[in-house]
Scaffold this active site. Sequence first.
Site, short mmCIF file in Angstrom:
data_model
loop_
_atom_site.label_atom_id
_atom_site.label_comp_id
_atom_site.label_asym_id
_atom_site.label_seq_id
_atom_site.Cartn_x
_atom_site.Cartn_y
_atom_site.Cartn_z
N ARG A 9 -10.68 9.23 -2.06
CA ARG A 9 -9.55 9.33 -1.15
C ARG A 9 -8.30 9.50 -2.01
O ARG A 9 -8.14 8.83 -3.05
CB ARG A 9 -9.40 8.07 -0.30
CG ARG A 9 -10.37 8.01 0.83
CD ARG A 9 -10.26 9.19 1.75
NE ARG A 9 -9.25 8.99 2.79
CZ ARG A 9 -8.92 9.92 3.65
NH1 ARG A 9 -9.48 11.13 3.59
NH2 ARG A 9 -8.03 9.68 4.58
N ARG A 26 -9.37 -17.34 6.70
CA ARG A 26 -9.23 -18.78 6.46
C ARG A 26 -8.60 -19.51 7.65
O ARG A 26 -7.84 -18.93 8.40
CB ARG A 26 -8.50 -19.08 5.16
CG ARG A 26 -7.29 -18.27 4.81
CD ARG A 26 -6.64 -18.85 3.56
NE ARG A 26 -6.84 -18.06 2.37
CZ ARG A 26 -5.99 -17.14 1.89
NH1 ARG A 26 -4.87 -16.91 2.55
NH2 ARG A 26 -6.25 -16.47 0.80
N GLU A 35 2.94 5.48 2.90
CA GLU A 35 1.71 5.88 2.21
C GLU A 35 0.77 6.57 3.19
O GLU A 35 0.30 5.97 4.15
CB GLU A 35 1.06 4.60 1.64
CG GLU A 35 -0.06 4.84 0.70
CD GLU A 35 -0.50 3.52 0.03
OE1 GLU A 35 0.37 2.73 -0.41
OE2 GLU A 35 -1.71 3.28 -0.01
N ARG A 68 -13.30 -7.77 0.80
CA ARG A 68 -12.15 -8.03 -0.07
C ARG A 68 -11.16 -8.98 0.61
O ARG A 68 -10.39 -9.64 -0.06
CB ARG A 68 -11.42 -6.72 -0.39
CG ARG A 68 -12.16 -5.76 -1.27
CD ARG A 68 -11.47 -4.40 -1.31
NE ARG A 68 -10.12 -4.43 -1.82
CZ ARG A 68 -9.78 -4.38 -3.10
NH1 ARG A 68 -10.72 -4.33 -4.01
NH2 ARG A 68 -8.52 -4.38 -3.46
N ARG A 109 0.79 2.22 5.40
CA ARG A 109 1.69 1.11 5.13
C ARG A 109 3.04 1.60 4.63
O ARG A 109 3.17 2.74 4.16
CB ARG A 109 1.08 0.12 4.14
CG ARG A 109 0.51 0.72 2.88
CD ARG A 109 -0.32 -0.32 2.09
NE ARG A 109 -1.11 0.33 1.04
CZ ARG A 109 -2.08 -0.28 0.37
NH1 ARG A 109 -2.39 -1.52 0.60
NH2 ARG A 109 -2.75 0.38 -0.55
N ASP A 134 -9.92 -3.66 -9.17
CA ASP A 134 -8.57 -4.21 -9.25
C ASP A 134 -8.15 -4.22 -10.72
O ASP A 134 -9.00 -4.13 -11.61
CB ASP A 134 -8.54 -5.64 -8.71
CG ASP A 134 -8.77 -5.68 -7.20
OD1 ASP A 134 -8.39 -4.71 -6.53
OD2 ASP A 134 -9.32 -6.68 -6.72
N TYR A 164 -14.23 0.74 -7.24
CA TYR A 164 -13.04 0.24 -6.57
C TYR A 164 -12.58 -1.01 -7.33
O TYR A 164 -12.85 -2.13 -6.96
CB TYR A 164 -13.41 -0.11 -5.12
CG TYR A 164 -12.27 -0.40 -4.18
CD1 TYR A 164 -10.96 -0.59 -4.62
CD2 TYR A 164 -12.50 -0.49 -2.82
CE1 TYR A 164 -9.94 -0.85 -3.72
CE2 TYR A 164 -11.49 -0.76 -1.91
CZ TYR A 164 -10.23 -0.94 -2.38
OH TYR A 164 -9.22 -1.22 -1.48
N1 UDP Z 1 -7.91 -3.51 5.81
C1 UDP Z 1 -7.75 -3.48 7.16
N2 UDP Z 1 -6.52 -3.78 7.68
C2 UDP Z 1 -5.46 -4.08 6.90
C3 UDP Z 1 -5.63 -4.11 5.49
C4 UDP Z 1 -6.87 -3.82 4.98
O1 UDP Z 1 -8.68 -3.20 7.90
O2 UDP Z 1 -4.37 -4.32 7.46
C5 UDP Z 1 -9.25 -3.16 5.27
C6 UDP Z 1 -9.41 -1.68 5.01
O3 UDP Z 1 -10.75 -1.31 5.33
C7 UDP Z 1 -9.17 -1.57 3.53
C8 UDP Z 1 -9.79 -2.86 3.02
O4 UDP Z 1 -9.48 -3.81 4.04
O5 UDP Z 1 -9.81 -0.44 3.00
C9 UDP Z 1 -9.28 -3.34 1.69
O6 UDP Z 1 -7.90 -3.51 1.76
P1 UDP Z 1 -7.00 -3.80 0.49
O7 UDP Z 1 -5.66 -4.24 0.96
O8 UDP Z 1 -7.75 -4.66 -0.44
O9 UDP Z 1 -6.87 -2.33 -0.12
P2 UDP Z 1 -5.97 -1.79 -1.34
O10 UDP Z 1 -4.87 -2.79 -1.52
O11 UDP Z 1 -6.90 -1.68 -2.51
O12 UDP Z 1 -5.48 -0.48 -0.88
#
Ligand code: UDP
Length: 369
Positions: A249, A176, A300, A172, A280, A350, A348
């Site tokens: 989860r 870059r 969270e 996901r 976060r 969006d 999962y």
């Molecule tokens: N992830 C990570 N570090 C970060 C943010 C995301 O390792 O700082 C990984 C983690 O495995 C997570 C996945 O990237 O489950 C997808 O993150 P995303 O932000 O897309 O998750 P969401 O916003 O759906 O909670």
Amino acid sequence: MKEYDYIIAGAGLFGATFAHQARKQGKKCLVIDRRAHTGGNTFCRNVNGINVHEYGAHIFHTNDKGIWDFVNSFVEFNRYTNSPVANYQGRLYNLPFNMNTFYQLWGVKTPEEAEKKIKEQVASVSISKPVNLEEQALLLVGPDIYEKLIKGYTEKQWGRKATDLPAFIIKRLPVRFTFDNNYFNDRYQGIPQGGYNLLTAGLLEDIEVKLSTDFLADKDYFTSLADKVVYTGALDEYYGYRFGALQYRSLRFEHEQLDIANYQGNAVVNYTEASIPFTRIIEHKHFEFGTQAHTIITREYPAEWTKGMEPYYPVNDDQNMERFKQYQQLAAQEKNVLFGGRLAEYKYYDMHQVIAAALVTARKELAAE
Ligand code: UDP
């Protein structure tokens, strides 16, 4: 002749989008939801002028102009661009992994230097065909970034070892070699001006809605009210968990109002080390460029889901997918029930994908009428 054409269980994005499309074609719909509000997990509570994302931060993004125009026809979206910052052991790093991050980690200043560094990093682990999230991450960015910005965050978010998680989750995130902190690659992105509840209100305009009403508490009665059911809840729950519960989860949110205007200078700050129990901190006002004198932040905390808790992220590992397939076989035999959305599809998803899925379901269904 039944009272309704469709009874729609769940007033989230899937249910509301389907209802909207059906109504446009003159169908009579009843939308019910066990919660006391519509909007599913996009619901925001306005607390002292700040829209608080009660079920976790939602940032809309899509590459599909049709979907973008669709949502903007209900409410205009602002120019918010998600640029989360990661805090690892008190140091800040930009996300997603880009030239800023590489500079912060290694002092490399050009894309050439950065690519060389990443190549060296990746070569040090010798993986060719990644079979889990850890291997996929190591192959993508190497051990430095994996240890500092991925492993701790991922393992606390999912409550599982990164070696036990599917590789697709980490795909996901973009990698870059430009100084671009935009978390998403999609062309369109933003937050509804005035909040997500306006999007829901637009979708559900002129549609009958009953809240605090649990479809599964009287499935036969509600089913009898309409020609067809659109069910957007969890599929295992619909079938009384007869093959066992699918794993999810869950999350626990700690909201706090502070008498300062700006707590962290960004909507999203991730805490990527394992020893900090939350993943976060969200500072909600920044999603809408709020200028209030106070602020609201949310920590969270991930948690394993058990019955009675809110299911957030499906755990799409082999074992759960096997079980989900058993439920899908039952669902495929239903003549008058359509299943859709994050919970019913155990995906999962969006937001833009949920809306797209609902539009496809509605198109097929309403054309078949
Ligand atoms: N992830 C990570 N570090 C970060 C943010 C995301 O390792 O700082 C990984 C983690 O495995 C997570 C996945 O990237 O489950 C997808 O993150 P995303 O932000 O897309 O998750 P969401 O916003 O759906 O909670």
